[in-house]
Design an enzyme around this catalytic site. Structure first.
Site, PDB file in Angstrom:
ATOM      1  CE  LYS A   1     -10.267 -17.639 -51.323  1.00  0.00           C
ATOM      2  NZ  LYS A   1      -9.099 -17.704 -51.064  1.00  0.00           N
TER       3      LYS A   1
ATOM      4  CB  SER B   1      -8.001 -17.736 -54.792  1.00  0.00           C
ATOM      5  OG  SER B   1      -7.753 -18.159 -53.345  1.00  0.00           O
TER       6      SER B   1
ATOM      7  CB  SER C   1      -5.255 -16.888 -51.587  1.00  0.00           C
ATOM      8  OG  SER C   1      -4.674 -17.700 -52.962  1.00  0.00           O
TER       9      SER C   1
END
Lengths: 106, 473, 455
Positions: free
Chosen positions: B82, B157, B181
């Site tokens: 990420k 996210s 997330s």
């Protein structure tokens, strides 16, 4: 006793002045259009979080960390620093190995 | 089977037995990215050349010293990271224009750990800017599309990480969760997402969102893959004062112990929030576990709507402080580059903390946080794990989050209570909707119950076929 | 608000009393910074050579507190007679300035490490720990930043507004500086910015039966003891004149910040911050709280060195130096150490000068300690003044007298309490005004005490 709160009990409509004040504290330059929009959106969230007022928390101790850890320290020893080159490499503005900003006196 | 479709376990075996090379594995993933990512947009940065180089290096080690392989469980295996984990010399943006060209001079601890385990970093994945959101629509660059249906959102996210796993663009991926997330995009993309106990995994080098909640974690294709990854990234870090020195077990050791006698709690307040289709799938999963010997018990928890309020206050407040360092002086661009969502959160957090409001908002939320923690402690006296829906809906259409100041909260409603209490949670697929979209369920446990959660999740996964379904791509 | 002219003339004749509180920042000389492993010693180092992701505030970096800095701050608190609460924590103080890389300073808000102490008759409100900021250099049209200083441990000491004059403030600061140096936790050099003082000044004005107060002014940018005095003196005068002119009294929100201008010798109103200070303190989520057991605090207390005031008393007692000279000898730790080294060297001599004479010599001749050694000092004293002129009969007389009036110490010694002997040596020295060699006195005393026992 809980401190008397400044939270408005009815509609949490923020004033534009409050929004501008908060934007100044947060160092955000907001366009007039943004101020209006953010004002509405913030008010909406403030309305929502009012449900917390339904909960009696007088005798509750606040939790800021959930780990239960305490006394976490490092010993006083020197570790390698970044090179000056690496320190400054991401800066868009530097002079003589120093970071540079517009004069704060202007 | 194509190489890019392998799990960590399978890839590791294959590399060990020299059925294929790391370079072939990496190339298979890069090929899939080339073919699909223009439509999915899971990656912000793909490290084509560096990944190939790393793969060649791994192949050398694989060829020379077979003993090194077991000590390095990710040797030669591609991992997508990420884009809010700092990677030395590799652009790290947190999907924000403020950091559009930021190249960190250091690696996040979890990145160091996967590198030490031999991983080949494939690239950096898209996310909601600063991890503010549950859709990837707040990314300042582009929206990631759900591999199961390109007109749907992947969640967020960590939407890029979840989508890259669902689309078999990578073997493994790293995500981060503050409240949902990891689990929410896993739920929408049909992947396995694990949010560890707060303090189990180091946050050093993870671009901070809400410091008292942030937690890195794996997003993987199977429960055992998630267990393998977590074991690698977990543990005490001298650079993160909030990490626990609690020993990290080998999560695979007890993973196949089954669910016999395990007490599973089902909270009515959680079921009430989910769409019908989801509720039914979760109840069916409960039945499955019951058949396998689990003892099911109905329980009651504090209404999650309070957790939303607590989260909204604590998270915004910490965000307003954590994003204060972005002034464009030492790195990145100035504050004028913040997107709408970031500005909104900074503004709200600043307001909550400002003179005269602290007690009414921040302190009140911290007290409610105590109540939520106690509530879980009480619940875990009667049950070993709590099972419930993950996201309350299946993947929503593109555009669903636009201009909704609490979209994330609503999507993450069932993750926020456990996140606030710092508890671990495992999200995995427990069915599909009529539209063919994955349905996620989550298993929650007390602090440091990771081993048990993997055990229950693994038992369910073995008993069902949901994880074997792949999107048609 | 303007007042009637009649009232003003009343004030002119009125009494006023300055009220002064001090906020002192002291950089600790730990090896590493407060929250990272960069070197803390930044003075004169090439810019930005001692920085890392933590003290540059890079994305993702986290602070881990330096144990030594916390212990030293507690020790400073103990030396200042403070209480050490069982619980403490760090907080974030949020504000924007180019020298503050994270946009917040890690400081302490409502749970400082030490509270409620006293130095002399000045109350110490609190002692807490925080991190220093980077250094700004102003050039034409730009400001340059060096972050070597960013994250250096900074101890903040806040006094009660108990001081009433600039002289008292100066004396307090010198006293404090001495203690800090004795503790060995900082060089506390004001010129180098290792010790910084921000006085907050206002006046209590009596007019008739009424007592009024002028608005508070915090004075910044002072870098020497001399200027502390001058800045306060200027400010007191300025406030008095301003009050005469305007009659404005202290009220919530009218505290001002003024900068000391060294060249002009005046304080200047600093540009008001755009927003009234609203630091939005909240508990630092990256650092777990601190909990102190009583035992740990007592262990730190045991580590405290002998502090200047106590040392002066001992010099008077043991070496027979005068109160006045003792105060000068303990002025700095180096001088006091030098004196004691000379004393212990003298004890090895056959015919040493008296301990009082050594002290007197150091004080009266203003000996430059950097240019001589204890050894050479003794040679100089012996050459000029000779050995202590004390004949044995005088000494025996003194010893007999001391033993006679200190029976308790004699009993203590006979019961095996060794320190009683040192006490008696001190008493003899006092009686002989520091003449006589402590070693010899000790021998004679021991002999005398033994004979005494046999009797």
């Amino acid at each position: 006793m809980e401190k008397k709160s400044k939270v408005k009990s009815q509609k949490s409509k923020l004033t534009e002045g409050e929004v501008v004040h908060v934007a100044n504290l947060a160092h955000l330059a907001l366009a007039p259009k943004e101020i209006k929009k953010i004002r509405d959106q913030l008010s909406e969230v403030l309305d929502y979080v009012k449900i917390l007022q339904q909960v009696d928390t007088v005798k509750i101790v606040p939790t800021s960390q959930v780990t239960g850890l305490k006394d976490v320290f490092r010993e006083d020893s020197v570790q390698p620093s970044l090179s000056v080159k690496d320190s400054l490499s991401e800066s868009k503005n530097s002079e003589g190995e120093k970071f540079k900003v517009k004069s704060i006196f202007q | 089977m194509k190489l890019n479709e392998l799990t960590i376990k399978e890839a590791h075996e294959g590399l060990r037995q020299k059925k294929f090379s790391s370079l072939e594995l990496v190339r298979a993933c890069l090929g899939q990215i080339k073919r699909l990512d223009p439509k999915i947009n899971a990656f912000i940065t793909v490290c084509e050349r560096e990944a190939a180089k790393e793969a060649e290096r791994a192949d050398k080690i694989l060829g020379q010293k077979p003993t090194d392989i077991s000590a390095r469980p990710l040797l030669g295996i591609p991992v997508a990271v990420k884009d809010n984990f700092c990677t030395k010399g590799l652009k790290t943006t947190a999907s924000s224009n403020v950091l559009a060209d930021f190249i960190p001079p250091y690696d996040a601890t979890v990145v160091t750990k996967i590198k030490d385990a031999g991983a080949v970093i494939l690239g950096k994945t898209n996310m909601d800017a600063w991890a503010h959101g549950s859709s990837t629509e707040t990314s300042d660059f582009f929206t990631t599309h759900n591999p199961w249906n390109f007109n749907r959102l992947p969640g967020g996210s960590s939407g890029g990480s979840a989508a890259s796993i669902a689309a078999d663009e990578t073997i493994a991926s790293l995500g981060s969760e503050t409240a949902g997330s990891i689990r929410q995009p896993s739920s929408w993309c049909g992947t396995v997402g694990f949010k560890p106990t707060y303090g189990r995994v180091s946050r050093y080098g993870l671009i901070a969102m809400a410091s008292s909640l942030d937690c890195p974690g794996p997003i993987a294709k199977t429960v055992s893959d998630a267990a393998i990854l977590l074991r690698i990234i977990a543990g005490k870090d001298p650079s993160d004062a909030t990490t626990s020195s609690y020993a990290v077990p080998n999560y695979l050791e007890k993973i196949n112990k089954g669910t016999k006698g395990i007490r599973v709690g089902v909270a009515k307040e959680y079921l009430a929030v989910a769409e019908n289709e989801i509720k039914e799938a979760v109840l069916a999963a409960v039945k499955t576990l019951e058949k396998m010997g689990a003892k099911v018990k109905d329980i009651s928890l504090v209404d999650p709507k309070y957790a939303i309020a607590v989260y909204t206050i604590l998270q915004r407040s910490e965000v307003s402080s954590n994003l204060a360092r972005y002034d464009g002086i030492r790195f990145g661009f100035g504050r004028e580059k913040f997107g709408q969502e970031a500005k909104r959160r900074i503004m709200l957090g600043t307001y909550y903390l400002s003179a005269g409001y602290y007690e009414a908002y921040y302190l009140k939320a911290q007290k409610m946080r105590s109540i939520i923690c106690r509530d879980f402690e009480k619940a875990f006296k009667d049950v070993d794990v709590i099972l419930g829906p993950s996201a309350p809906t299946t993947a929503l259409p593109l555009g669903a989050s636009k201009d909704h100041p609490m979209f994330g909260e609503m999507m993450d409603i069932l993750f926020e209570p456990s996140a606030i209490a710092g508890l671990p949670g495992l999200s995995l697929t427990c069915g599909f909707s009529a539209e063919g979209l994955p349905i996620g369920m989550q298993i929650l446990g007390p602090q440091f119950s990771e081993e048990l959660l993997f055990q229950v999740g693994y038992a369910f996964e073995q008993a069902t076929d949901w994880h074997k379904r792949k999107p048609k791509l | 608000m303007m007042r009637q002219i009649g009232q003003i003339s009343q004030i002119r004749r009125a009494n006023y009393q300055p009220i002064i509180g001090l906020e002192i920042h002291i950089e600790l000389k730990t090896k590493s910074k407060m929250f990272c492993g960069c070197p803390a010693d930044h003075f004169g180092k090439p810019p930005n050579t001692q920085t890392c992701p933590v003290c540059l505030g890079l994305p993702g970096a986290l602070p881990v507190p330096n144990r030594k800095a916390v212990e030293w701050t507690i020790m400073a608190g103990l030396a200042l007679g403070c209480q050490i609460p069982g619980e403490s924590k760090f907080d974030r103080k949020n504000y924007f300035y180019p020298d503050l890389p994270k946009g917040y300073q890690i400081s302490q808000y409502d749970q400082p490490l030490a509270i409620s102490g006293k130095l002399g008759n000045i109350g110490i409100c609190r002692v807490h720990l925080e991190e220093d900021t980077g250094k700004l250099v102003h050039v034409e049209k730009a400001t340059l930043i060096d972050f070597n200083r960013s994250g250096v441990p900074l101890m903040e000491i806040v006094t009660e507004p108990d001081l009433t004059s600039s002289d008292e403030a100066k004396e307090f600061l010198q006293n404090l500086q001495r203690i800090i140096k004795y503790l060995g936790i900082s060089e506390a050099d004001m010129e180098k910015g290792q010790m910084r003082c921000e006085p907050t000044v206002n006046l209590e004005i009596k007019k008739g039966n009424l007592t009024v107060y002028t608005p508070l002014a915090e004075i910044k940018n002072i870098n020497s003891f001399r200027f502390v005095k001058r800045a306060i003196d200027f400010e007191v005068q300025r406030q008095f004149e301003e009050f005469e002119r305007t009659g404005i009294e202290k009220q919530a929100g009218n505290k001002v910040t003024r900068g000391w201008n060294e060249q002009k010798g005046i304080t200047i109103l600093q540009r008001e911050k755009e927003e009234a200070a609203d630091y939005r303190y909240f508990p630092e989520p990256d650092i777990p709280p601190m909990r102190f057991e009583r035992k740990n605090i007592e262990d730190l207390r045991k580590k405290l060195p002998e502090l200047p005031e106590k040392r002066a008393r001992r010099f008077i007692r043991e070496y027979g130096v005068s109160e006045y000279n003792a105060a000068i000898l303990i002025e700095n730790k180096g001088k006091a150490d030098f004196f004691e080294e000379a004393v212990s060297y003298a004890r090895e001599l056959e015919k040493p000068p008296g301990t009082k004479a050594i002290g007197d010599w150091i004080v009266n001749k203003r000996v430059d300690l950097a240019k001589t050694s204890p050894e050479n000092l003794l040679k100089a004293i012996l050459a000029k003044a000779g050995a202590a002129t004390l004949d044995d009969s005088e000494l025996i007389a003194a010893i007999t007298s001391v033993l006679g009036i200190n029976q308790k110490a004699v009993i203590d010694y006979n019961n095996g309490k060794e320190p009683a002997l040192m006490f008696l040596v001190g008493q003899v020295l006092r009686r002989t005004k520091g003449k006589g060699d402590p070693g010899q006195i000790r021998l004679l005393l021991e002999k005398e005490l033994h004979d005494d026992k046999k009797r």
